[in-house]
Design an enzyme around this catalytic site. Structure first.
Site, PDB file in Angstrom:
ATOM      1  N   ASP A 107       0.709  -1.305   0.088  1.00  0.00           N
ATOM      2  CA  ASP A 107      -0.033  -0.049   0.176  1.00  0.00           C
ATOM      3  C   ASP A 107       0.928   1.161  -0.022  1.00  0.00           C
ATOM      4  O   ASP A 107       2.108   1.244   0.409  1.00  0.00           O
ATOM      5  CB  ASP A 107      -0.851   0.047   1.280  1.00  0.00           C
ATOM      6  CG  ASP A 107      -1.652   1.395   1.478  1.00  0.00           C
ATOM      7  OD1 ASP A 107      -2.685   1.287   0.787  1.00  0.00           O
ATOM      8  OD2 ASP A 107      -1.433   1.877   2.537  1.00  0.00           O
ATOM      9  N   ILE A 108       0.274   2.300  -0.412  1.00  0.00           N
ATOM     10  CA  ILE A 108       1.280   3.542  -0.529  1.00  0.00           C
ATOM     11  C   ILE A 108       1.025   4.453   0.788  1.00  0.00           C
ATOM     12  O   ILE A 108       1.783   4.952   1.816  1.00  0.00           O
ATOM     13  CB  ILE A 108       1.057   4.321  -1.688  1.00  0.00           C
ATOM     14  CG1 ILE A 108       1.522   3.413  -3.103  1.00  0.00           C
ATOM     15  CG2 ILE A 108       1.779   5.664  -1.852  1.00  0.00           C
ATOM     16  CD1 ILE A 108       1.210   4.134  -4.264  1.00  0.00           C
ATOM     17  N   ASP A 109      -0.081   5.272   0.557  1.00  0.00           N
ATOM     18  CA  ASP A 109      -0.480   6.260   1.838  1.00  0.00           C
ATOM     19  C   ASP A 109      -0.471   5.684   3.135  1.00  0.00           C
ATOM     20  O   ASP A 109      -1.234   4.598   3.297  1.00  0.00           O
ATOM     21  CB  ASP A 109      -1.690   6.839   1.467  1.00  0.00           C
ATOM     22  CG  ASP A 109      -1.565   8.080   0.249  1.00  0.00           C
ATOM     23  OD1 ASP A 109      -0.974   9.004   0.452  1.00  0.00           O
ATOM     24  OD2 ASP A 109      -2.034   7.473  -0.864  1.00  0.00           O
TER      25      ASP A 109
ATOM     26  N   ASP B  30      -2.332  -0.422   5.702  1.00  0.00           N
ATOM     27  CA  ASP B  30      -2.605   0.168   7.074  1.00  0.00           C
ATOM     28  C   ASP B  30      -4.051   0.744   7.330  1.00  0.00           C
ATOM     29  O   ASP B  30      -4.247   1.188   8.291  1.00  0.00           O
ATOM     30  CB  ASP B  30      -1.566   1.898   6.921  1.00  0.00           C
ATOM     31  CG  ASP B  30      -2.333   2.674   6.011  1.00  0.00           C
ATOM     32  OD1 ASP B  30      -2.489   2.474   4.848  1.00  0.00           O
ATOM     33  OD2 ASP B  30      -2.812   3.880   6.414  1.00  0.00           O
TER      34      ASP B  30
HETATM   35  O1  LIG Z   1      -4.406   2.937  -0.633  1.00  0.00           O
HETATM   36  P1  LIG Z   1      -3.757   3.923  -0.144  1.00  0.00           P
HETATM   37  O2  LIG Z   1      -2.270   4.215  -0.995  1.00  0.00           O
HETATM   38  O3  LIG Z   1      -3.295   4.028   1.272  1.00  0.00           O
HETATM   39  O4  LIG Z   1      -4.467   5.271  -0.277  1.00  0.00           O
HETATM   40  C1  LIG Z   1      -5.666   5.586   0.219  1.00  0.00           C
HETATM   41  C2  LIG Z   1      -5.980   7.081   0.166  1.00  0.00           C
HETATM   42  O5  LIG Z   1      -4.722   7.478   0.538  1.00  0.00           O
HETATM   43  C3  LIG Z   1      -4.832   9.041   0.145  1.00  0.00           C
HETATM   44  O6  LIG Z   1      -5.637   9.761   1.267  1.00  0.00           O
HETATM   45  C4  LIG Z   1      -4.777   9.374   2.629  1.00  0.00           C
HETATM   46  O7  LIG Z   1      -3.486  10.169   2.672  1.00  0.00           O
HETATM   47  C5  LIG Z   1      -3.366  11.746   2.446  1.00  0.00           C
HETATM   48  C6  LIG Z   1      -2.034  12.071   2.353  1.00  0.00           C
HETATM   49  O8  LIG Z   1      -1.343  11.570   3.448  1.00  0.00           O
HETATM   50  C7  LIG Z   1      -4.264  12.138   3.817  1.00  0.00           C
HETATM   51  O9  LIG Z   1      -4.261  13.532   3.691  1.00  0.00           O
HETATM   52  C8  LIG Z   1      -5.555  11.611   3.713  1.00  0.00           C
HETATM   53  O10 LIG Z   1      -6.296  12.004   4.973  1.00  0.00           O
HETATM   54  C9  LIG Z   1      -5.827  10.244   3.730  1.00  0.00           C
HETATM   55  O11 LIG Z   1      -6.993   9.687   3.720  1.00  0.00           O
HETATM   56  C10 LIG Z   1      -5.423   9.502  -0.945  1.00  0.00           C
HETATM   57  O12 LIG Z   1      -5.702  11.016  -1.209  1.00  0.00           O
HETATM   58  C11 LIG Z   1      -6.746   8.920  -1.499  1.00  0.00           C
HETATM   59  O13 LIG Z   1      -7.012   8.980  -2.633  1.00  0.00           O
HETATM   60  C12 LIG Z   1      -6.579   7.258  -1.322  1.00  0.00           C
HETATM   61  O14 LIG Z   1      -7.642   6.499  -1.571  1.00  0.00           O
HETATM   62 MG   LIG Z   2      -2.788   3.192   3.082  1.00  0.00          MG
END
Ligand SMILES: O=P(O)(O)OC[C@H]1O[C@H](O[C@H]2O[C@H](CO)[C@@H](O)[C@H](O)[C@H]2O)[C@H](O)[C@@H](O)[C@@H]1O
Ligand SMILES: [Mg+2]
Length: 264
Positions: free
Chosen positions: A37-39, A215
């Site tokens: 996963d990224i974020d 996460d």
């Molecule tokens: O599946 P992921 O790679 O974990 O992506 C999930 C979502 O991540 C992002 O939002 C989240 O991260 C942002 C930056 O850190 C934060 O500001 C936000 O509150 C989080 O929900 C992204 O913007 C989404 O498009 C993804 O789906």
């Molecule tokens: Mg994530």
């Protein structure tokens, strides 16, 4: 795996991995496939979707690991595939985007999700509606739309109600996906678990054991697949709520240290 005995002056030596799930990967690189996963997993969370920062070494660490795994490394994210490559330039990893609704395989073939005209119009209406809520942000991801309330947490219920309403309008081809201070409308077929299974049916992932690291709630489907197929599942962050993950790592920073040590 070898470690330098002494770090260069001023250079932090990555701590050796002590997480058994990840150590197996370095001992048996021909047997494992890595799904990341990224974020909130590879990258620290930021105040807004655009404010994320990618540590300069990370793309090179991932590329080294990918080579060591014979290319069996994929990013599995809620971001759009098009958003991912610039983050990890100059490399183009295998990637599933929009929580699995779109996917680029190891051969570079991209399966896109359709964006019906009515969905485009719906995104415009959502953007107009949130103008009344300072701090609430809309993220247009093509075939998905996310509304973030990290900067306006008091709007949680308003955002949830609004997105539920638009989901009813959008119909059965769409689902709501809740995440960290975000609610998204995604194609109904979006599933990180299905994306991981699709990778595992193709070279160079096939025949390997999946290690899934994530996460958030959306990562639970890939944890389930990894567990079922004799792999491993790792959740990033302090224990919170129920999870299928069988191991945990306290933070994205610690995961990056472990990955850097594995790539040595
Ligand atoms: O599946 P992921 O790679 O974990 O992506 C999930 C979502 O991540 C992002 O939002 C989240 O991260 C942002 C930056 O850190 C934060 O500001 C936000 O509150 C989080 O929900 C992204 O913007 C989404 O498009 C993804 O789906
Ligand atoms: Mg994530």
């Amino acid at each position: 795996m070898t470690y330098k005995e002494q770090p260069e002056q001023g250079e932090a030596e990555p701590a050796p991995p002590n997480e058994p799930a990840l150590t197996a990967l370095s001992l048996y690189p021909d047997e494992w496939a890595l799904f990341l996963d990224i974020d909130g997993t590879l990258l620290d969370l930021a105040e807004t979707p655009e404010a994320i920062t990618v540590p300069p070494a990370l793309p090179f660490v991932l590329e080294t690991l990918s080579r060591r795994l014979g290319g069996a490394l994929a990013l599995v994210t809620g971001r759009a595939v098009a958003f991912v490559d610039p983050l990890f330039t100059p490399f183009h990893f295998s990637v599933a985007g929009l929580h699995g609704a779109e996917r680029r395989d190891a051969a570079g073939r991209l399966r896109r999700a359709l964006i019906p005209p009515a969905f485009q119009e719906m995104k415009r209406m959502i953007a107009r509606e949130i103008e009344a809520w300072p701090g609430v942000l809309v993220e247009d991801k093509g075939a998905a739309v996310a509304v973030h309330y990290r900067l306006a947490p008091e709007r949680e219920a308003d955002v949830a109600e609004m997105m539920q309403r638009y989901l009813q309008e959008a119909g059965p081809d769409w689902i709501l996906q809740h995440g960290k201070l975000v609610v998204e409308i995604c194609p109904a077929h979006a599933s990180k678990g299905h994306a991981v299974e699709a990778f595992l049916n193709e070279p160079p992932f096939n025949g390997r054991r999946p290690l899934a690291i994530g996460d958030d709630v959306t990562d639970e489907t890939m944890f389930a697949v990894a567990n079922r197929l004799g792999g491993q599942s790792v959740r990033i962050g302090p224990p919170k709520g129920k999870t299928l993950a069988r191991a945990s790592i306290p933070s994205p920073g610690r995961l990056r240290e472990i990955l850097a040590a594995l790539a040595k």
